[in-house]
Motif scaffolding. Structure first.
Motif, short mmCIF file in Angstrom:
data_model
loop_
_atom_site.label_atom_id
_atom_site.label_comp_id
_atom_site.label_asym_id
_atom_site.label_seq_id
_atom_site.Cartn_x
_atom_site.Cartn_y
_atom_site.Cartn_z
N ILE A 62 134.53 20.60 70.04
CA ILE A 62 133.38 21.48 70.26
C ILE A 62 132.58 20.96 71.45
O ILE A 62 132.45 19.75 71.64
N SER A 63 132.08 21.88 72.26
CA SER A 63 131.22 21.49 73.37
C SER A 63 129.77 21.75 72.98
O SER A 63 129.42 22.83 72.52
N GLY A 64 128.91 20.74 73.10
CA GLY A 64 127.50 20.93 72.83
C GLY A 64 127.16 20.96 71.35
O GLY A 64 127.82 20.36 70.51
N THR A 65 126.13 21.74 71.04
CA THR A 65 125.60 21.80 69.68
C THR A 65 126.20 22.98 68.92
O THR A 65 126.69 23.94 69.52
N ARG A 66 126.12 22.91 67.60
CA ARG A 66 126.60 24.01 66.77
C ARG A 66 125.64 24.25 65.63
O ARG A 66 124.91 23.36 65.21
N ALA A 67 125.63 25.48 65.14
CA ALA A 67 124.84 25.86 63.95
C ALA A 67 125.73 26.69 63.05
O ALA A 67 126.60 27.43 63.53
N TYR A 68 125.51 26.58 61.76
CA TYR A 68 126.36 27.23 60.76
C TYR A 68 125.50 27.87 59.69
O TYR A 68 124.57 27.25 59.17
N VAL A 69 125.78 29.13 59.37
CA VAL A 69 125.12 29.83 58.27
C VAL A 69 126.20 30.26 57.28
O VAL A 69 127.07 31.06 57.62
N PRO A 70 126.17 29.74 56.05
CA PRO A 70 127.22 30.07 55.07
C PRO A 70 127.07 31.48 54.52
O PRO A 70 126.09 32.18 54.77
N VAL A 155 119.79 30.96 65.15
CA VAL A 155 119.70 31.50 66.51
C VAL A 155 118.59 30.80 67.29
O VAL A 155 118.74 30.51 68.48
N HIS A 156 117.47 30.52 66.62
CA HIS A 156 116.32 29.92 67.31
C HIS A 156 116.63 28.53 67.84
O HIS A 156 116.03 28.08 68.83
N SER A 157 117.58 27.84 67.22
CA SER A 157 117.94 26.51 67.69
C SER A 157 118.80 26.55 68.95
O SER A 157 119.14 25.50 69.51
N ARG A 158 119.17 27.76 69.38
CA ARG A 158 119.97 27.98 70.59
C ARG A 158 121.22 27.09 70.64
O ARG A 158 121.42 26.33 71.60
N PRO A 159 122.05 27.18 69.65
CA PRO A 159 123.25 26.34 69.65
C PRO A 159 124.27 26.83 70.68
O PRO A 159 124.31 28.02 71.02
#
Length: 530
Positions: A62-70, A155-159
């Motif tokens: 993975i490049s950069g940051t990631r966010a996950y919503v189950p 979304v607000h964390s701009r992953p």
């Protein structure tokens, strides 16, 4: 460029049940979807990509940051929305500074985020939530609003990479459209699992998870289904051809064996008539047998190849298993009262005066947070009305939005048996087989089920209950259902002769049910014949 790639991922549960068998893929900027039958492992794959699980083998990059919503957002009821979005400390520091604090700790906490509240409010607004949501608790939000809050936080964390499992579940049409627009306009890479056709219409590529591996298709859901139809047509043609070849090889082998027997008997007869010495006749017989064995072996090899081709063709043409929902034929007379709301004031403040008679089909509509789930729970007696009464007059089956009715430590079989009192274990297992819980699958503990499996288990508990329900309350029944299971549920509800009150943001599903009335919860209660 943002990207997420994974190669040859394998995974199995501690009990040895395999899930993934070499899944590979790559997601770059844009919107990409993964689809597949319920229980195929889609949510497990996302958890691997999100780092919640570790693969047995394979690599995730993975490049950069990631966010996950189950799929099933689990947030503490007393948690504040700003805490969910990770803004508590920054907001507290801002309040302290506004009140004259010069403590460096507060300034360090704020850092460069002086506009964090305006930025958060903008994100909430894009998804249809008011700015004052930040000051509310999770328990004050509807199921759809909780979903939107979790999405807003991600979304607000701009992953760089956003991974979402069924992001439009529980959302009304307006909220769904907002979410789809927000995801489609994101700059980073977005990977979703979804059965929502409106969302799948906007994706750039689709990966189909089947039997532990992924196949990738370019384009949206229409292109994907067109490709599948072409494949299915070709596979069925290959299957017909393979069956014909198999039959032909059977005939040729039978002809060879029967012919060899006749030739052997004819050779023995001629040798006897010619008076050949036994040693000469034996040599001729052995030569004939060897020749016939070689010919037979050739035909057997051809038959084996035909059988292999038939197996492959049958496998390619095979359809995924589908649930078969069969509802009890509960006939409710047209004029019989099934449920009543008498001067009932919901906790949301909406006054409801209405009744349900006979086999009516009522769709309960309204924006997220308008009180649709509250109305159903009030009718069930789980929520007390602020005034008036709400009463169900017949046996009721309830499919809740959050699927939280199972005993998490009990098996699927035991969960159904507690509701189907009087049914024998054999009857329960036979009925569960129609929901794809066959054999050992019925002994699975509820807490270990995937989202799709959990929905099937709750459906089974609801629809197999005794006495059979004469009124069904269904709160978003198509959440997490694959396309085939959705179709079977529609067919079953089409045959149901009792009353239905349904909350669903799936417009096609609602239209197919052909509702007789719409109850709309806005500022006032609206009861409209359809």
């Amino acid at each position: 460029m943002s990207f997420l790639s994974f190669s040859h991922l394998t995974f199995q549960w501690p009990d040895g049940a395999p899930v993934l068998a070499g899944a590979s893929g790559s997601v770059s900027s844009g919107l990409t979807a993964i689809v597949g039958a319920n229980g195929s492992g889609k949510s497990t794959l996302l958890r691997l990509l999100a780092g919640e699980l570790s693969p047995g083998s394979g690599v995730v990059s993975i490049s950069g940051t990631r966010a996950y919503v189950p799929q099933d957002v689990a947030l503490e009821a007393d948690a504040r929305a700003d805490a969910v979005m990770g803004l508590t400390s920054v907001r507290a520091a801002l309040r302290s500074i506004e009140h004259g604090s010069t403590d460096p700790v507060h300034y360090d906490t704020v850092g460069d985020h002086w506009d964090v509240e305006e930025s958060a409010a903008a994100t909430l607004a894009v998804l249809g939530l008011p700015a004052d949501t930040l000051d509310r608790t999770v328990g004050e939000l509807s199921g759809g609003e909780v979903t939107l809050l979790a999405l807003a936080s991600a979304v607000h964390s701009r992953p760089d990479v956003l991974v979402l499992d069924e992001p439009t579940n529980n959302l009304d049409a307006e909220a769904t459209e907002r979410v789809i627009d927000a995801l489609a306009s994101r700059r980073g890479a977005t990977l979703i699992v979804s059965h929502d056709r409106a969302l799948l219409a906007r994706v750039d590529a689709i990966g189909e998870l089947r039997r532990g591996s992924l196949r990738w298709f370019g384009g949206n859901v229409d292109a994907y289904e067109a490709a599948l139809e072409a494949e299915r047509f070709g596979a069925e043609a290959d299957l017909r051809s393979a069956r014909a070849q198999m039959a032909r090889q059977h005939r040729e082998l039978r002809t060879q064996v029967e012919g060899a027997g006749r030739r052997q008997r004819e050779g023995a007869r001629k040798a006897k008539q010619a008076g050949l010495p036994a040693i000469v006749a034996g040599a001729q017989k052995r030569s004939s047998q060897e020749s016939q064995a070689r010919a037979t072996k050739v035909h057997e090899e051809r038959l084996g190849a035909a059988r292999t081709r038939l197996d492959k063709a049958a496998d390619a043409a095979a359809q995924d298993k589908e649930i078969r929902v069969e509802l009890a034929e509960t006939d409710v007379p047209a004029r019989r009262d099934v449920a009543r709301f008498d001067s009932c004031v919901l906790p949301t403040g909406t006054r409801v005066d209405a009744s349900v008679q006979g086999p009516e089909r009522i769709v309960l509509a309204g924006r997220n947070g308008s009180g649709k789930t509250t109305l159903l729970r009030t009718l069930l007696g789980e929520v007390a009305p602020s005034a008036g009464t709400a009463s169900a007059l017949v046996p009721v089956g309830y499919l809740p939005q959050r699927l939280d009715v199972l005993d998490p430590q009990a098996s699927v079989v035991d969960n159904v048996r507690t509701r189907a009192r009087g049914a024998t274990p054999h009857e329960v297992r036979e009925a569960l087989a129609r929901f794809l819980f066959r054999g050992a699958a019925g002994d699975a503990v509820a807490d270990t089920l995937s989202g799709g499996e959990r929905l099937r288990a709750v459906l089974a508990c609801t629809l197999l209950a005794r006495p059979a329900p004469q009124l069904l309350l269904l709160d978003e029944p198509t959440n997490n259902l694959d396309f085939a299971s959705r179709r079977h549920l529609l067919e079953a509800l089409g045959d149901f002769r009792g009353a239905l009150i349904i909350v669903s943001h799936d417009a096609q599903f609602v239209q197919a049910l052909d509702p007789t009335r719409e109850w709309r919860l806005e500022d006032d209660f609206l009861d409209t014949p359809l």
